[in-house]
Design a protein around this motif. Structure first.
Motif, PDB file in Angstrom:
ATOM      1  N   GLY A 133       0.786  -1.227   0.000  1.00 29.79           N
ATOM      2  CA  GLY A 133       0.000   0.000   0.000  1.00 29.79           C
ATOM      3  C   GLY A 133       0.818   1.277   0.000  1.00 29.79           C
ATOM      4  N   LEU A 134       2.079   1.166  -0.335  1.00 27.66           N
ATOM      5  CA  LEU A 134       2.945   2.352  -0.354  1.00 27.66           C
ATOM      6  C   LEU A 134       2.424   3.367  -1.369  1.00 27.66           C
ATOM      7  CD1 LEU A 134       5.581   3.572   0.750  1.00 27.66           C
ATOM      8  CD2 LEU A 134       6.774   2.464  -1.139  1.00 27.66           C
ATOM      9  N   SER A 135       2.382   4.644  -0.960  1.00 23.15           N
ATOM     10  CA  SER A 135       1.814   5.672  -1.839  1.00 23.15           C
ATOM     11  C   SER A 135       2.565   6.983  -1.701  1.00 23.15           C
ATOM     12  CB  SER A 135       0.342   5.908  -1.474  1.00 23.15           C
ATOM     13  OG  SER A 135       0.243   6.484  -0.179  1.00 23.15           O
ATOM     14  N   ALA A 136       2.313   7.865  -2.652  1.00 19.86           N
ATOM     15  CA  ALA A 136       2.884   9.211  -2.597  1.00 19.86           C
ATOM     16  C   ALA A 136       2.405   9.956  -1.363  1.00 19.86           C
ATOM     17  CB  ALA A 136       2.520   9.985  -3.858  1.00 19.86           C
ATOM     18  N   GLU A 137       1.176   9.673  -0.945  1.00 21.88           N
ATOM     19  CA  GLU A 137       0.638  10.336   0.238  1.00 21.88           C
ATOM     20  C   GLU A 137       1.409   9.954   1.495  1.00 21.88           C
ATOM     21  OE1 GLU A 137      -2.119  10.633  -2.959  1.00 21.88           O
ATOM     22  OE2 GLU A 137      -1.231   8.827  -2.067  1.00 21.88           O
ATOM     23  N   GLU A 138       1.844   8.686   1.575  1.00 24.94           N
ATOM     24  CA  GLU A 138       2.642   8.268   2.725  1.00 24.94           C
ATOM     25  C   GLU A 138       3.976   9.000   2.767  1.00 24.94           C
ATOM     26  OE1 GLU A 138       2.550   4.165   4.458  1.00 24.94           O
ATOM     27  OE2 GLU A 138       1.875   3.692   2.417  1.00 24.94           O
ATOM     28  N   VAL A 139       4.575   9.174   1.590  1.00 26.89           N
ATOM     29  CA  VAL A 139       5.824   9.934   1.527  1.00 26.89           C
ATOM     30  C   VAL A 139       5.572  11.361   1.995  1.00 26.89           C
ATOM     31  CG1 VAL A 139       7.625  10.842   0.010  1.00 26.89           C
ATOM     32  CG2 VAL A 139       6.772   8.509  -0.333  1.00 26.89           C
ATOM     33  N   ARG A 140       4.488  11.975   1.513  1.00 31.98           N
ATOM     34  CA  ARG A 140       4.140  13.340   1.934  1.00 31.98           C
ATOM     35  C   ARG A 140       3.925  13.425   3.435  1.00 31.98           C
ATOM     36  NH1 ARG A 140      -1.741  14.703   0.458  1.00 31.98           N
ATOM     37  NH2 ARG A 140      -1.945  13.242   2.207  1.00 31.98           N
ATOM     38  N   ASP A 141       3.171  12.482   3.983  1.00 33.47           N
ATOM     39  CA  ASP A 141       2.801  12.546   5.392  1.00 33.47           C
ATOM     40  C   ASP A 141       3.969  12.243   6.325  1.00 33.47           C
ATOM     41  OD1 ASP A 141       0.280  13.115   4.479  1.00 33.47           O
ATOM     42  OD2 ASP A 141      -0.507  11.077   4.781  1.00 33.47           O
ATOM     43  N   ASN A 142       5.028  11.625   5.789  1.00 32.15           N
ATOM     44  CA  ASN A 142       6.202  11.310   6.599  1.00 32.15           C
ATOM     45  C   ASN A 142       7.409  12.171   6.238  1.00 32.15           C
ATOM     46  OD1 ASN A 142       5.755   8.657   8.367  1.00 32.15           O
ATOM     47  ND2 ASN A 142       4.607   8.413   6.442  1.00 32.15           N
TER      48      ASN A 142
ATOM     49  N   ASP B  77       8.559  15.015   7.243  1.00 30.30           N
ATOM     50  CA  ASP B  77       9.372  15.544   8.345  1.00 30.30           C
ATOM     51  C   ASP B  77      10.345  14.495   8.882  1.00 30.30           C
ATOM     52  OD1 ASP B  77       8.171  17.978   8.115  1.00 30.30           O
ATOM     53  OD2 ASP B  77       6.841  17.731   9.843  1.00 30.30           O
ATOM     54  N   GLN B  78       9.892  13.249   8.954  1.00 30.12           N
ATOM     55  CA  GLN B  78      10.767  12.195   9.460  1.00 30.12           C
ATOM     56  C   GLN B  78      11.801  11.792   8.402  1.00 30.12           C
ATOM     57  OE1 GLN B  78       8.678   8.865  11.141  1.00 30.12           O
ATOM     58  NE2 GLN B  78      10.553   7.759  11.686  1.00 30.12           N
ATOM     59  N   ILE B  79      11.404  11.795   7.147  1.00 34.75           N
ATOM     60  CA  ILE B  79      12.338  11.481   6.060  1.00 34.75           C
ATOM     61  C   ILE B  79      13.488  12.476   6.036  1.00 34.75           C
ATOM     62  CG2 ILE B  79      12.586  11.460   3.534  1.00 34.75           C
ATOM     63  CD1 ILE B  79       9.683  10.357   3.441  1.00 34.75           C
ATOM     64  N   THR B  80      13.196  13.726   6.318  1.00 34.76           N
ATOM     65  CA  THR B  80      14.196  14.789   6.205  1.00 34.76           C
ATOM     66  C   THR B  80      14.836  15.181   7.537  1.00 34.76           C
ATOM     67  OG1 THR B  80      12.480  16.489   6.393  1.00 34.76           O
ATOM     68  CG2 THR B  80      13.042  15.739   4.172  1.00 34.76           C
ATOM     69  N   ALA B  81      14.479  14.504   8.628  1.00 31.10           N
ATOM     70  CA  ALA B  81      15.041  14.852   9.940  1.00 31.10           C
ATOM     71  C   ALA B  81      16.558  14.692   9.945  1.00 31.10           C
ATOM     72  CB  ALA B  81      14.414  13.970  11.017  1.00 31.10           C
ATOM     73  N   GLU B  82      17.257  15.666  10.494  1.00 28.76           N
ATOM     74  CA  GLU B  82      18.719  15.672  10.457  1.00 28.76           C
ATOM     75  C   GLU B  82      19.354  14.768  11.505  1.00 28.76           C
ATOM     76  OE1 GLU B  82      20.091  19.673  10.662  1.00 28.76           O
ATOM     77  OE2 GLU B  82      19.040  20.300   8.839  1.00 28.76           O
ATOM     78  N   ALA B  83      18.634  14.404  12.543  1.00 24.20           N
ATOM     79  CA  ALA B  83      19.203  13.553  13.590  1.00 24.20           C
ATOM     80  C   ALA B  83      19.653  12.217  13.002  1.00 24.20           C
ATOM     81  CB  ALA B  83      18.167  13.310  14.683  1.00 24.20           C
ATOM     82  N   GLY B  84      20.910  11.880  13.242  1.00 21.48           N
ATOM     83  CA  GLY B  84      21.440  10.605  12.759  1.00 21.48           C
ATOM     84  C   GLY B  84      21.923  10.610  11.327  1.00 21.48           C
ATOM     85  N   GLN B  85      21.919  11.765  10.669  1.00 22.86           N
ATOM     86  CA  GLN B  85      22.375  11.796   9.281  1.00 22.86           C
ATOM     87  C   GLN B  85      23.861  11.472   9.183  1.00 22.86           C
ATOM     88  OE1 GLN B  85      21.490  15.744   7.906  1.00 22.86           O
ATOM     89  NE2 GLN B  85      23.210  16.692   8.939  1.00 22.86           N
ATOM     90  N   LYS B  86      24.286  10.948   8.030  1.00 24.74           N
ATOM     91  CA  LYS B  86      25.669  10.514   7.852  1.00 24.74           C
ATOM     92  C   LYS B  86      26.196  10.941   6.490  1.00 24.74           C
ATOM     93  CE  LYS B  86      25.411   6.377  10.800  1.00 24.74           C
ATOM     94  NZ  LYS B  86      25.563   4.894  10.835  1.00 24.74           N
ATOM     95  N   ALA B  87      27.510  11.064   6.416  1.00 27.18           N
ATOM     96  CA  ALA B  87      28.197  11.276   5.147  1.00 27.18           C
ATOM     97  C   ALA B  87      28.827   9.944   4.756  1.00 27.18           C
ATOM     98  CB  ALA B  87      29.267  12.354   5.285  1.00 27.18           C
ATOM     99  N   TYR B  88      28.329   9.328   3.716  1.00 29.48           N
ATOM    100  CA  TYR B  88      28.827   8.013   3.314  1.00 29.48           C
ATOM    101  C   TYR B  88      30.120   8.130   2.513  1.00 29.48           C
ATOM    102  CZ  TYR B  88      24.148   6.378   4.602  1.00 29.48           C
ATOM    103  OH  TYR B  88      22.995   6.093   5.274  1.00 29.48           O
ATOM    104  N   PHE B  89      30.968   7.097   2.621  1.00 30.11           N
ATOM    105  CA  PHE B  89      32.218   7.078   1.862  1.00 30.11           C
ATOM    106  C   PHE B  89      32.047   6.344   0.537  1.00 30.11           C
ATOM    107  CE2 PHE B  89      36.618   5.719   0.916  1.00 30.11           C
ATOM    108  CZ  PHE B  89      37.250   6.951   0.997  1.00 30.11           C
ATOM    109  N   ASN B  90      31.050   5.462   0.453  1.00 33.40           N
ATOM    110  CA  ASN B  90      30.762   4.793  -0.811  1.00 33.40           C
ATOM    111  C   ASN B  90      29.270   4.497  -0.915  1.00 33.40           C
ATOM    112  OD1 ASN B  90      30.160   1.931   0.107  1.00 33.40           O
ATOM    113  ND2 ASN B  90      32.208   2.190   0.970  1.00 33.40           N
TER     114      ASN B  90
END
Length: 301
Positions: A262-271, A273-286
């Motif tokens: 049931g994954l939808s564009a609306e779920e992406v929209r509604d989440n 803030d959590q998708i873009t939250a900066e807590a725990g973000q990382k800079a990957y090496f590969n």
């Protein structure tokens, strides 16, 4: 700690007839490197060409006791690049450092930009970086040592009005760097990027003279020299200007697993803030690290 020296090392600096490239070439030579000073001698928009500018820098280097040779090849020309590398190998038998600095501008908004404006900027910045790297790569791997510095820009990383061609090209060289830092690791071939803010032919007229004076190319060169040294990191994006230095990284947030059913564009929209939250973000090496995160999330981690 001891001073950074390049005695016995051989460097190629492209676009070294003036501005940043000239300063890089001069400082490497002052610190003992033998330098191939490459410059087509064209105008800022890429037209024309003469090796006179490169020869003048060679004369400056020889005047303080350094060793250098001039090369007038275009970094977009296969034969010219091959001749540049052959010139270095014939003279000194090795190549330890490559600074890919050559560049041009064809600034226009997308509406006014012709295809030729985009293609030429991509040729000089992307292929003009790739071709010299390709030409020295196996030499550096065979000697188990190499230092490469590519030149990127805030126009690519963050955007700049009227520079879609230049910005696209400058991000492309970062993609090249990110793969080559992995491919060169086992042979001690390190590759980094410099993102300079400096007063050169490409920036004159954009700012008042008193501001340009504070943005002299020599305030960027110390960072480039470090990136050419034995102690250099790999895969770093060093930003520099007016004596200030910083590191630029691409970060990815931890994100959220939304499942498959049931994954939808609306779920992406509604989440969002959590998708873009900066807590725990990382800079990957590969790139594999991103995939590992997605598999971890899928498994409930």
């Amino acid at each position: 700690m001891a001073d950074i020296r390049f005695d016995g090392k051989v460097a190629i600096v492209t676009g070294a007839g003036g501005g940043l490239g000239r300063q890089h070439a001069l400082e490497l030579a002052r610190r003992g490197a033998k330098v191939v000073v490459n410059d087509l001698g064209g105008s800022v928009d890429g037209s024309g060409g003469s090796s006179e500018a490169a020869q003048k820098v060679v004369e400056e280097i020889k005047a303080f006791g350094g060793e250098a040779i001039a090369n007038g090849s275009s970094v977009t020309d296969d034969t010219g690049v091959a001749n540049m590398v052959k010139q270095a190998m014939d003279a000194w038998g090795r190549i330890d450092i490559l600074i890919a600095n050559a560049g041009i501008l064809r600034d226009k908004t997308l509406t006014k930009m012709e295809l030729a404006d985009f293609e030429l900027v991509m040729q000089v910045h992307v292929f003009g970086t790739f071709k010299p790297i390709k030409a020295v790569w196996d030499i550096m791997k065979a000697q188990n040592y190499g230092r490469i510095v590519v030149t990127t820009s805030s126009s690519g990383m963050y955007g700049n009005f009227g520079q879609s061609n230049y910005g696209a090209a400058k991000m492309a060289v970062l993609g090249l760097m990110n793969t080559l830092k992995l491919e060169g690791a086992k042979n001690d071939v390190k590759i980094n990027a410099i993102s300079p803010v400096a007063a050169t032919r490409m920036t004159e007229g954009l700012m008042p003279p008193e501001v340009l004076a504070k943005l002299a190319p020599e305030y960027v060169t110390p960072g480039v020299v470090y990136l050419c040294s034995e102690e250099a990191p790999t895969g770093a994006i060093l930003t520099a200007g007016a004596g200030a230095f910083a590191l630029s990284r691409i970060y990815e947030t931890e994100g959220v697993y939304l499942g498959e059913g049931g994954l939808s564009a609306e779920e992406v929209r509604d989440n969002w803030d959590q998708i873009t939250a900066e807590a725990g973000q990382k800079a990957y090496f590969n790139g594999g690290e991103q995939g590992q995160k997605f598999f971890r999330k899928m498994a409930g981690g």
